[in-house]
Motif scaffolding. Structure first.
Motif, PDB file in Angstrom:
ATOM      1  N   ARG A 182       0.857  -1.179   0.000  1.00  0.00           N
ATOM      2  CA  ARG A 182       0.000   0.000   0.000  1.00  0.00           C
ATOM      3  C   ARG A 182       0.897   1.235   0.000  1.00  0.00           C
ATOM      4  N   LYS A 183       0.625   2.149  -0.910  1.00  0.00           N
ATOM      5  CA  LYS A 183       1.445   3.350  -1.001  1.00  0.00           C
ATOM      6  C   LYS A 183       1.079   4.330   0.101  1.00  0.00           C
ATOM      7  N   SER A 184       2.085   5.017   0.588  1.00  0.00           N
ATOM      8  CA  SER A 184       1.854   6.047   1.597  1.00  0.00           C
ATOM      9  C   SER A 184       1.541   7.368   0.889  1.00  0.00           C
ATOM     10  N   GLY A 185       1.090   8.340   1.669  1.00  0.00           N
ATOM     11  CA  GLY A 185       0.837   9.673   1.121  1.00  0.00           C
ATOM     12  C   GLY A 185       2.084  10.258   0.477  1.00  0.00           C
ATOM     13  N   LYS A 186       3.231  10.005   1.112  1.00  0.00           N
ATOM     14  CA  LYS A 186       4.504  10.503   0.564  1.00  0.00           C
ATOM     15  C   LYS A 186       4.798   9.876  -0.800  1.00  0.00           C
ATOM     16  N   ILE A 234      -4.349  13.987  -0.516  1.00  0.00           N
ATOM     17  CA  ILE A 234      -5.324  14.822   0.197  1.00  0.00           C
ATOM     18  C   ILE A 234      -6.273  13.961   1.030  1.00  0.00           C
ATOM     19  N   LEU A 235      -6.651  12.807   0.517  1.00  0.00           N
ATOM     20  CA  LEU A 235      -7.599  11.929   1.206  1.00  0.00           C
ATOM     21  C   LEU A 235      -6.947  10.988   2.221  1.00  0.00           C
ATOM     22  N   ASP A 236      -5.617  10.944   2.217  1.00  0.00           N
ATOM     23  CA  ASP A 236      -4.896  10.072   3.151  1.00  0.00           C
ATOM     24  C   ASP A 236      -5.070  10.596   4.575  1.00  0.00           C
ATOM     25  N   LYS A 237      -5.620   9.769   5.446  1.00  0.00           N
ATOM     26  CA  LYS A 237      -5.914  10.199   6.816  1.00  0.00           C
ATOM     27  C   LYS A 237      -4.659  10.449   7.640  1.00  0.00           C
ATOM     28  N   LYS A 238      -3.516   9.949   7.174  1.00  0.00           N
ATOM     29  CA  LYS A 238      -2.273  10.150   7.917  1.00  0.00           C
ATOM     30  C   LYS A 238      -1.596  11.476   7.563  1.00  0.00           C
ATOM     31  N   MET A 239      -2.074  12.147   6.537  1.00  0.00           N
ATOM     32  CA  MET A 239      -1.485  13.424   6.117  1.00  0.00           C
ATOM     33  C   MET A 239      -2.176  14.564   6.851  1.00  0.00           C
ATOM     34  N   GLY A 261      -2.237  19.117   7.674  1.00  0.00           N
ATOM     35  CA  GLY A 261      -1.933  20.518   7.422  1.00  0.00           C
ATOM     36  C   GLY A 261      -1.070  20.862   6.225  1.00  0.00           C
ATOM     37  N   LYS A 262       0.213  21.096   6.480  1.00  0.00           N
ATOM     38  CA  LYS A 262       1.124  21.572   5.431  1.00  0.00           C
ATOM     39  C   LYS A 262       1.251  20.586   4.281  1.00  0.00           C
ATOM     40  N   ASN A 263       1.247  19.290   4.602  1.00  0.00           N
ATOM     41  CA  ASN A 263       1.358  18.273   3.543  1.00  0.00           C
ATOM     42  C   ASN A 263       0.140  18.301   2.626  1.00  0.00           C
ATOM     43  N   ILE A 264      -1.030  18.438   3.218  1.00  0.00           N
ATOM     44  CA  ILE A 264      -2.249  18.516   2.414  1.00  0.00           C
ATOM     45  C   ILE A 264      -2.242  19.807   1.608  1.00  0.00           C
ATOM     46  N   ALA A 265      -1.785  20.898   2.227  1.00  0.00           N
ATOM     47  CA  ALA A 265      -1.712  22.185   1.514  1.00  0.00           C
ATOM     48  C   ALA A 265      -0.785  22.071   0.300  1.00  0.00           C
ATOM     49  N   MET A 266       0.355  21.410   0.455  1.00  0.00           N
ATOM     50  CA  MET A 266       1.277  21.235  -0.677  1.00  0.00           C
ATOM     51  C   MET A 266       0.637  20.395  -1.778  1.00  0.00           C
ATOM     52  N   ALA A 267      -0.089  19.360  -1.392  1.00  0.00           N
ATOM     53  CA  ALA A 267      -0.774  18.530  -2.392  1.00  0.00           C
ATOM     54  C   ALA A 267      -1.842  19.349  -3.120  1.00  0.00           C
TER      55      ALA A 267
END
Length: 159
Positions: free
Chosen positions: A53-57, A83-88, A90-96
């Protein structure tokens, strides 16, 4: 490469019944160390069959690679998974969201790209890139006064 429906068929018709029946047997007759080894072997087999399973990264990096190759629609799908990954957060979602907006901007859907930048600003109000990209869109659609405000906000965040 096996299709997902074929993999699902294999899992539900072959692997799942084996795991269920063998697990019941294992719980009754095997000691703990054998059960653990057995379950590890099953998990290794399942990972080999279905893939890791791929990670958000991972999705983020794949999205960036696809953006560089100008495969914007595929890149958008990757950024959506980030964006939908529950482990991501703030800033990571903003960058996506920013990267998704860049893809959409390349596809010339300025209104939707603007929404992505707005959401990115909501997720990370200190993202100078989100303000700058929003200013670029506003400039393109003729809202020069608002664009200047967002440019100055972006510059103030960079200081």
């Amino acid at each position: 490469k096996l299709s997902n429906s074929y993999k699902n068929n294999i899992y539900w018709k072959i692997i799942n019944p084996i795991i269920w029946n063998e697990s019941k047997f294992a719980l009754i007759t095997w000691d703990y160390s054998i059960k653990v080894n057995y379950l590890n072997d099953i998990m290794t087999f399942i990972v080999k069959l279905f893939g890791k399973r791929k990670s958000g990264k991972d999705w983020f990096e794949q999205g960036n690679d696809l953006y560089e190759k100008e495969s914007f629609l595929e890149a958008i799908e990757c950024f959506d998974k980030v964006i939908l990954d529950k482990k991501m957060h703030g800033k990571n979602i903003a960058m996506a969201l920013i990267n998704k907006g860049k893809c959409i901007e390349k596809l010339e859907d300025l209104e939707t790209a603007l929404k992505c930048y707005d959401w990115a600003i909501n997720m990370d109000s200190k993202s100078s890139e989100a303000y700058l990209r929003k200013a670029g869109i506003l400039k393109k659609i003729g809202q020069h006064k608002e664009a200047k405000e967002f440019i100055s906000k972006s510059k103030s965040l960079e200081e």
